[in-house]
Design a protein around this motif. Structure first.
Motif, mmCIF file in Angstrom:
data_model
loop_
_atom_site.group_PDB
_atom_site.id
_atom_site.type_symbol
_atom_site.label_atom_id
_atom_site.label_comp_id
_atom_site.label_asym_id
_atom_site.label_seq_id
_atom_site.Cartn_x
_atom_site.Cartn_y
_atom_site.Cartn_z
ATOM 1 N N GLU A 115 -2.879 -24.825 -3.484
ATOM 2 C CA GLU A 115 -3.997 -25.714 -3.831
ATOM 3 C C GLU A 115 -5.347 -25.071 -3.510
ATOM 4 O O GLU A 115 -6.279 -25.146 -4.323
ATOM 5 C CB GLU A 115 -3.872 -27.050 -3.104
ATOM 6 N N TRP A 134 2.295 -25.045 -0.214
ATOM 7 C CA TRP A 134 1.636 -25.830 -1.249
ATOM 8 C C TRP A 134 0.132 -25.912 -0.985
ATOM 9 O O TRP A 134 -0.672 -25.801 -1.912
ATOM 10 C CB TRP A 134 2.249 -27.223 -1.374
ATOM 11 N N GLN A 135 -0.266 -26.065 0.268
ATOM 12 C CA GLN A 135 -1.694 -26.122 0.597
ATOM 13 C C GLN A 135 -2.381 -24.800 0.252
ATOM 14 O O GLN A 135 -3.521 -24.795 -0.224
ATOM 15 C CB GLN A 135 -1.893 -26.478 2.064
ATOM 16 N N PHE A 164 7.949 -28.169 -6.400
ATOM 17 C CA PHE A 164 8.885 -28.852 -5.507
ATOM 18 C C PHE A 164 10.201 -29.259 -6.174
ATOM 19 O O PHE A 164 11.248 -29.207 -5.526
ATOM 20 C CB PHE A 164 8.231 -30.093 -4.888
ATOM 21 N N GLU A 177 2.551 -29.001 -9.235
ATOM 22 C CA GLU A 177 3.176 -29.547 -8.030
ATOM 23 C C GLU A 177 4.625 -29.968 -8.295
ATOM 24 O O GLU A 177 5.525 -29.655 -7.511
ATOM 25 C CB GLU A 177 2.375 -30.733 -7.501
ATOM 26 N N ARG A 207 9.332 -30.753 0.409
ATOM 27 C CA ARG A 207 7.915 -31.167 0.418
ATOM 28 C C ARG A 207 7.349 -31.061 1.837
ATOM 29 O O ARG A 207 6.193 -30.671 2.016
ATOM 30 C CB ARG A 207 7.754 -32.585 -0.119
ATOM 31 N N ASN A 208 8.151 -31.386 2.825
ATOM 32 C CA ASN A 208 7.711 -31.277 4.214
ATOM 33 C C ASN A 208 7.703 -29.823 4.672
ATOM 34 O O ASN A 208 6.721 -29.335 5.240
ATOM 35 C CB ASN A 208 8.615 -32.118 5.114
ATOM 36 N N ARG A 209 8.775 -29.130 4.446
ATOM 37 C CA ARG A 209 8.933 -27.745 4.919
ATOM 38 C C ARG A 209 7.956 -26.778 4.249
ATOM 39 O O ARG A 209 7.478 -25.831 4.850
ATOM 40 C CB ARG A 209 10.384 -27.305 4.680
ATOM 41 N N LYS A 253 4.995 -27.555 2.882
ATOM 42 C CA LYS A 253 3.643 -28.098 2.833
ATOM 43 C C LYS A 253 2.582 -27.006 3.031
ATOM 44 O O LYS A 253 1.590 -26.968 2.294
ATOM 45 C CB LYS A 253 3.477 -29.211 3.873
#
Length: 127
Positions: free
Chosen positions: A122, A118-119, A55, A51, A111-113, A115
Motif C-alpha cells: 500500500e 500488505w502495508q 490475500f 488486495e 490477512r493477519n500474518r 499485514k
C-alpha cells in the motif's frame, strides 16, 4: 472476483489477471522484496482488486515458500505454475463447502500474518 473487476474501466483479460498474480507473487520469493517494483507492475489495477488477489489468490498459493527452511523459489514464481495453482484452488473452493470454510479461516490467518507485507504494498502504491 471476476476478471472485469481487475482493471479500472472494467477491461481485463486472462493475461491481465496472471500479470497481477505474478506481480504480487514477488512478495513471497526468498529475496529482498522491491515493493516499488511491485507497485509499478500493479499500476492500473484497482486497489480492492489488488488486495483481494493478494490475500485470496496469491497468498494461499505462495505462502508456503515463506515458511520453508530453504525456500525453493528465490527469484520469481513461474507464471504458468502460479496461474494453474490458483485455478486449482478456485476449483477446489467451488466444489467443496468444507474447502471454502477451511480457506476462509486460512485467508483470515494470512490477512493477519501478512499485514506488514500488505502495508508495504500500500505504501509503495501511494508513492
Amino acid at each position: 472476483m471476476t476478471n472485469s473487476s481487475l482493471l479500472m474501466g472494467g477491461l481485463s483479460t486472462r493475461h491481465d489477471q496472471v500479470r497481477l498474480w505474478a506481480a504480487l507473487s514477488d512478495v513471497f520469493v526468498d529475496n529482498a522484496v522491491d515493493y516499488a517494483s511491485v507497485a509499478r507492475n500493479l499500476k492500473g489495477y484497482e486497489r480492492s482488486a489488488i488486495e483481494t488477489a493478494f490475500f485470496v489468490d496469491v497468498a494461499p498459493a505462495c505462502y508456503s515458500n515463506m515458511q520453508a527452511p530453504i525456500p525453493p523459489i528465490w527469484t520469481a514464481f513461474d507464471s504458468a505454475w502460479l496461474a494453474e495453482t490458483i485455478d486449482c484452488i478456485h476449483e477446489a473452493r467451488g466444489s467443496s463447502s468444507l474447502r471454502r470454510l477451511r480457506d476462509r479461516a486460512f485467508i483470515a490467518y494470512l490477512r493477519n500474518r501478512l499485514k506488514p507485507e500488505w502495508q508495504c504494498i500500500e505504501m509503495a502504491l501511494d508513492q
